[in-house]
Design a protein around this motif. Structure first.
Motif, PDB file in Angstrom:
ATOM      1  N   ARG A 161      45.819  58.035  43.699  1.00  0.00           N
ATOM      2  CA  ARG A 161      46.495  57.189  42.705  1.00  0.00           C
ATOM      3  C   ARG A 161      47.756  56.567  43.305  1.00  0.00           C
ATOM      4  N   GLU A 162      48.519  57.371  44.021  1.00  0.00           N
ATOM      5  CA  GLU A 162      49.758  56.898  44.649  1.00  0.00           C
ATOM      6  C   GLU A 162      49.478  55.789  45.669  1.00  0.00           C
ATOM      7  N   VAL A 163      48.466  55.979  46.498  1.00  0.00           N
ATOM      8  CA  VAL A 163      48.119  54.977  47.509  1.00  0.00           C
ATOM      9  C   VAL A 163      47.630  53.694  46.850  1.00  0.00           C
ATOM     10  N   VAL A 164      46.794  53.822  45.815  1.00  0.00           N
ATOM     11  CA  VAL A 164      46.274  52.636  45.125  1.00  0.00           C
ATOM     12  C   VAL A 164      47.410  51.877  44.452  1.00  0.00           C
ATOM     13  N   LEU A 165      48.327  52.578  43.790  1.00  0.00           N
ATOM     14  CA  LEU A 165      49.453  51.911  43.140  1.00  0.00           C
ATOM     15  C   LEU A 165      50.340  51.208  44.160  1.00  0.00           C
ATOM     16  N   ALA A 166      50.560  51.840  45.322  1.00  0.00           N
ATOM     17  CA  ALA A 166      51.372  51.213  46.373  1.00  0.00           C
ATOM     18  C   ALA A 166      50.705  49.936  46.881  1.00  0.00           C
ATOM     19  N   LYS A 167      49.384  49.980  47.055  1.00  0.00           N
ATOM     20  CA  LYS A 167      48.658  48.769  47.484  1.00  0.00           C
ATOM     21  C   LYS A 167      48.742  47.683  46.413  1.00  0.00           C
ATOM     22  N   GLY A 168      48.708  48.084  45.147  1.00  0.00           N
ATOM     23  CA  GLY A 168      48.839  47.125  44.052  1.00  0.00           C
ATOM     24  C   GLY A 168      50.186  46.420  44.078  1.00  0.00           C
ATOM     25  N   VAL A 169      51.245  47.175  44.330  1.00  0.00           N
ATOM     26  CA  VAL A 169      52.582  46.584  44.431  1.00  0.00           C
ATOM     27  C   VAL A 169      52.635  45.619  45.608  1.00  0.00           C
ATOM     28  N   GLU A 170      52.063  46.030  46.726  1.00  0.00           N
ATOM     29  CA  GLU A 170      52.022  45.177  47.922  1.00  0.00           C
ATOM     30  C   GLU A 170      51.276  43.867  47.647  1.00  0.00           C
ATOM     31  N   LEU A 171      50.116  43.960  46.981  1.00  0.00           N
ATOM     32  CA  LEU A 171      49.343  42.754  46.652  1.00  0.00           C
ATOM     33  C   LEU A 171      50.099  41.839  45.694  1.00  0.00           C
ATOM     34  N   ARG A 172      50.812  42.414  44.724  1.00  0.00           N
ATOM     35  CA  ARG A 172      51.579  41.598  43.783  1.00  0.00           C
ATOM     36  C   ARG A 172      52.727  40.882  44.479  1.00  0.00           C
ATOM     37  N   GLN A 173      53.294  41.510  45.479  1.00  0.00           N
ATOM     38  CA  GLN A 173      54.353  40.838  46.250  1.00  0.00           C
ATOM     39  C   GLN A 173      53.773  39.703  47.085  1.00  0.00           C
ATOM     40  N   ARG A 174      52.599  39.921  47.649  1.00  0.00           N
ATOM     41  CA  ARG A 174      51.968  38.904  48.493  1.00  0.00           C
ATOM     42  C   ARG A 174      51.395  37.754  47.665  1.00  0.00           C
ATOM     43  N   ASN A 207      51.044  38.974  39.092  1.00  0.00           N
ATOM     44  CA  ASN A 207      52.027  39.506  38.138  1.00  0.00           C
ATOM     45  C   ASN A 207      51.716  39.061  36.710  1.00  0.00           C
ATOM     46  N   HIS A 208      50.791  38.148  36.546  1.00  0.00           N
ATOM     47  CA  HIS A 208      50.404  37.641  35.231  1.00  0.00           C
ATOM     48  C   HIS A 208      49.025  38.199  34.858  1.00  0.00           C
ATOM     49  N   GLN A 209      48.897  39.501  34.977  1.00  0.00           N
ATOM     50  CA  GLN A 209      47.604  40.168  34.806  1.00  0.00           C
ATOM     51  C   GLN A 209      47.002  39.948  33.420  1.00  0.00           C
ATOM     52  N   ASP A 210      47.826  40.006  32.373  1.00  0.00           N
ATOM     53  CA  ASP A 210      47.315  39.810  31.019  1.00  0.00           C
ATOM     54  C   ASP A 210      46.718  38.412  30.861  1.00  0.00           C
ATOM     55  N   ALA A 211      47.434  37.408  31.361  1.00  0.00           N
ATOM     56  CA  ALA A 211      46.949  36.025  31.255  1.00  0.00           C
ATOM     57  C   ALA A 211      45.674  35.839  32.074  1.00  0.00           C
ATOM     58  N   LEU A 212      45.607  36.463  33.223  1.00  0.00           N
ATOM     59  CA  LEU A 212      44.399  36.367  34.053  1.00  0.00           C
ATOM     60  C   LEU A 212      43.198  36.972  33.321  1.00  0.00           C
ATOM     61  N   GLY A 213      43.381  38.144  32.743  1.00  0.00           N
ATOM     62  CA  GLY A 213      42.296  38.791  32.001  1.00  0.00           C
ATOM     63  C   GLY A 213      41.845  37.955  30.813  1.00  0.00           C
ATOM     64  N   ALA A 214      42.808  37.437  30.048  1.00  0.00           N
ATOM     65  CA  ALA A 214      42.461  36.601  28.893  1.00  0.00           C
ATOM     66  C   ALA A 214      41.768  35.318  29.355  1.00  0.00           C
ATOM     67  N   HIS A 238      40.555  51.079  30.873  1.00  0.00           N
ATOM     68  CA  HIS A 238      41.653  51.669  31.644  1.00  0.00           C
ATOM     69  C   HIS A 238      43.005  51.047  31.294  1.00  0.00           C
ATOM     70  N   SER A 239      43.054  50.300  30.187  1.00  0.00           N
ATOM     71  CA  SER A 239      44.289  49.686  29.672  1.00  0.00           C
ATOM     72  C   SER A 239      44.992  48.802  30.696  1.00  0.00           C
ATOM     73  N   MET A 240      44.224  47.982  31.387  1.00  0.00           N
ATOM     74  CA  MET A 240      44.812  47.108  32.403  1.00  0.00           C
ATOM     75  C   MET A 240      45.300  45.775  31.836  1.00  0.00           C
ATOM     76  N   TYR A 241      44.907  45.421  30.609  1.00  0.00           N
ATOM     77  CA  TYR A 241      45.370  44.186  29.983  1.00  0.00           C
ATOM     78  C   TYR A 241      46.027  44.520  28.654  1.00  0.00           C
ATOM     79  N   PHE A 242      47.173  43.906  28.406  1.00  0.00           N
ATOM     80  CA  PHE A 242      47.912  44.082  27.162  1.00  0.00           C
ATOM     81  C   PHE A 242      48.084  45.563  26.828  1.00  0.00           C
ATOM     82  N   ARG A 243      48.514  46.301  27.830  1.00  0.00           N
ATOM     83  CA  ARG A 243      48.658  47.759  27.709  1.00  0.00           C
ATOM     84  C   ARG A 243      49.526  48.165  26.522  1.00  0.00           C
TER      85      ARG A 243
END
Length: 197
Positions: free
Chosen positions: A21-34, A39-46, A93-98
């Motif tokens: 979980r820690e490694v996946v979350l760190a990669k997620g932060v890295e991808l959001r920076q790149r 960072n607009h995950q809710d809008a992307l899902g909708a 997994h509550s990834m949109y509009f958490r």
């Protein structure tokens, strides 16, 4: 990927899970920076949901009016339905509009309407999250070991897999007759050959 192995020899199951979980979350932060658009995950899902529903309705309209062959409509709708399936998994997994219940549940309802023969996504959430508690996340056997036995059951009715869950579902369906009719007609939904996952 040196230094990020979750080897079973060094860590117990809870430690492996926390490490992954820690490694996946760190990669997620890295991808959001790149890629700041992430960072607009809710809008992307909708947006993906709107695209899928528009595609389903549009292709059906083209078929009905005679501008599209049946097999093209079928293939397009299979693609659009696959998008809604993935969105449903992410919503479970509550990834949109958490933190916003109304848009989150609206998306869950629209995803279910796009594939009405599937199990109620709110029931599926409970089943799926219990599936992840099993330790492994391995396709046909739902993380339960004994692969040969699991494979022998793979094409039997889904009601055979979860006797405890079946009891809970029956209790739920007694209080929700509309869902009971849907479940009786469809006898559940299996995206992974015998697992409500």
């Amino acid at each position: 990927m040196d230094g990020i192995s979750a080897s079973p020899r060094r860590l117990n199951a809870a430690q492996r899970s926390a490490h992954i979980r820690e490694v996946v979350l760190a990669k997620g932060v890295e991808l959001r920076q790149r890629y700041p658009i992430l960072n607009h995950q809710d809008a992307l899902g909708a947006g993906i949901l709107a695209f899928a529903l528009s595609g389903m309705i549009g292709s059906a309209a083209l078929y009905i009016t005679g501008y599209m062959a049946w097999w093209v409509c079928l293939l397009l709708n299979a693609f659009f339905a696959s998008l809604t399936h993935e969105l449903e998994h992410d919503l479970i997994h509550s990834m949109y509009f958490r933190k916003q219940r109304v848009p989150h549940n609206l998306m869950m309802g629209l995803v279910w309407m796009a594939r009405p023969s599937t199990i109620n996504p709110w029931i599926r959430r409970h089943l799926h999250l219990n599936h992840h508690k099993g330790g492994e996340n391995s396709g046909a056997n739902c993380g339960r070991g004994a692969r040969l036995k699991a494979l022998s059951r793979a094409n039997q009715g889904q009601w055979n897999y979860f006797p405890v869950v079946e009891k809970r579902l029956r209790q739920y369906l007694l209080h929700n007759p509309v869902n009971g009719v849907v479940m009786a007609v469809t006898k559940g939904y299996s995206a992974h050959q015998g697992c409500w996952a």
